[in-house]
Design an enzyme around this catalytic site. Sequence first.
Site, PDB file in Angstrom:
ATOM      1  N   ARG A 193       0.877  -1.174   0.000  1.00 15.01           N
ATOM      2  CA  ARG A 193       0.000   0.000   0.000  1.00 15.01           C
ATOM      3  C   ARG A 193       0.920   1.231   0.000  1.00 15.01           C
ATOM      4  O   ARG A 193       2.090   1.121   0.378  1.00 15.01           O
ATOM      5  CB  ARG A 193      -0.901  -0.011   1.241  1.00 15.01           C
TER       6      ARG A 193
ATOM      7  N   TYR B  17       6.982  -3.322  14.525  1.00 16.08           N
ATOM      8  CA  TYR B  17       5.710  -3.025  13.860  1.00 16.08           C
ATOM      9  C   TYR B  17       5.929  -2.794  12.375  1.00 16.08           C
ATOM     10  O   TYR B  17       7.036  -2.531  11.930  1.00 16.08           O
ATOM     11  CB  TYR B  17       5.063  -1.794  14.509  1.00 16.08           C
ATOM     12  N   CYS B  18       4.826  -2.879  11.643  1.00 12.07           N
ATOM     13  CA  CYS B  18       4.853  -2.651  10.202  1.00 12.07           C
ATOM     14  C   CYS B  18       5.642  -1.381   9.896  1.00 12.07           C
ATOM     15  O   CYS B  18       5.372  -0.369  10.523  1.00 12.07           O
ATOM     16  CB  CYS B  18       3.429  -2.499   9.667  1.00 12.07           C
ATOM     17  N   PRO B  19       6.573  -1.375   8.992  1.00 13.58           N
ATOM     18  CA  PRO B  19       6.911  -2.472   8.080  1.00 13.58           C
ATOM     19  C   PRO B  19       8.107  -3.305   8.537  1.00 13.58           C
ATOM     20  O   PRO B  19       8.698  -4.009   7.713  1.00 13.58           O
ATOM     21  CB  PRO B  19       7.263  -1.722   6.807  1.00 13.58           C
ATOM     22  N   GLY B  20       8.453  -3.250   9.827  1.00 14.30           N
ATOM     23  CA  GLY B  20       9.675  -3.897  10.309  1.00 14.30           C
ATOM     24  C   GLY B  20       9.835  -5.354   9.897  1.00 14.30           C
ATOM     25  O   GLY B  20      10.839  -5.721   9.277  1.00 14.30           O
TER      26      GLY B  20
END
Lengths: 385, 80
Positions: A193, B17-20
């Site tokens: 995204r 956490y995203c995008p880790g």
Amino acid sequence: MKRILVVGGGTGGTIVANNLAHRLHEKLVKGEIEITVVDSSSLHVYQPAYLLIPFGIMHRNEAIRSERDLLAETIKFRQERVNKIDVNNRLVKTDSSSLQYDFLVLATGAQPDYSQVPGLEKGGYDFYTLENAYKLREAIGKFEGGRLVVAVAGIPFKCPTAPMEFAFLADSYYSKLGVRDKIELDYLYPLPRPFTIPNVAEQVQKLMDDRKIKTDLLFNVESVNPEKKEITSIEGETIKYDLAVLTPPHTGSEVVRVSGLTDKGGWIPTDRYTLHVKGYDDVYAIGDATDLPVSKAGSAADFQAAVVSTNIWDNINGFPPSLRYDGRVMCFIITAIGEATILLFDYEHPPSPPPPNFACYWYKLVYNRMYWTVTAKGLLPGFGV
Amino acid sequence: MSHEEEKVKVIDARGSYCPGPLMELIRTVKQSNIGDIIEVWSSDEGSQRDIPKWTEKAGHEFLGVIHEKGYDRIRVRKTR
């Protein structure tokens, strides 16, 4: 006498020092407290200007001030390069001094690391230094048509909204000039995204679709070929460009790495609530330098500075710490020249941005000025949180 | 799966956490040999969605998810 030492005179370090100087003025004057900021540069740069300089929306003289002039008179400023931070002996060594402290604040920032992607530095332009922002301004002005690629070439990087803002601004800039139809605008991003936060990404994707900004997602830049003007991805795609605006991956500063204070990515392991460097109650880290799961952005540093300055003040005055960092970040997203939205979120609450509007854009322009007179002066750290 | 255990490279991205987790996987795949199995330990719910998407686009083989208490073990084989 208690010594507070701040390494790094960027947004976070300057706000912490100034806010403490206001709160501790009498003790500073009496010599009971000493606050020192050390930085290798004499200049303080308002880095959000980098995004706006290529489009002529901000200028050099609005982006730079003397760090000495920005700091309260009671703060000692040392323009020295820090070589080693010895947290076990409460000692910071510079080119010319050995500085001892009772409280240390590491605000050492992040910097572009072009070495991670072959061809990155010569293959295109970026807006992550003042010099590069001006080179890009020239390139944007001379660009007469073709494929303009805006790509994120590695995560993490400073200001997660900036590349998509650049794409929106380019669309708006060339539309106003009446040449948008001569330009194919492509946005390459490593994730599935166009932004990290899913609900914001949905809105961004819609805006990009509406404005005919082509998105190529899950595109992780492997290399850039400046001669052929090609970007190749780890996923096996190759994209040609006429003008490339490439966001380099960032890394933490060298001094915290050589001092053994970082993880393998170059970031300082930091308690997400207290902002202590893990294992050290007398050392705090704020801003881009940390490994916190929040944006590397001045706004995050501002909110974190409020926590650190308050808790140091508490400690000095014999109180328990009274603030915890809740992950708060506030980011504008400029979606066109004259239009923006705003993200306000924390560890527990995702953002819910309003539709892009002129009021947010105006507020952003006002904030660009207010930064120097309110934010950096430490008068209202974290907007009083 | 037991005979594969020895070859599995584990990335412990729990707490990241995203995008880790996805970024750590991409970095590791880049440095691995064809045939290597990489297992990402992730407590971020987005990894279950993002990692298969990336694996498919990049042309590698998605081997599945093992749910553990508080995190997932997500397996990928490098195929090119």
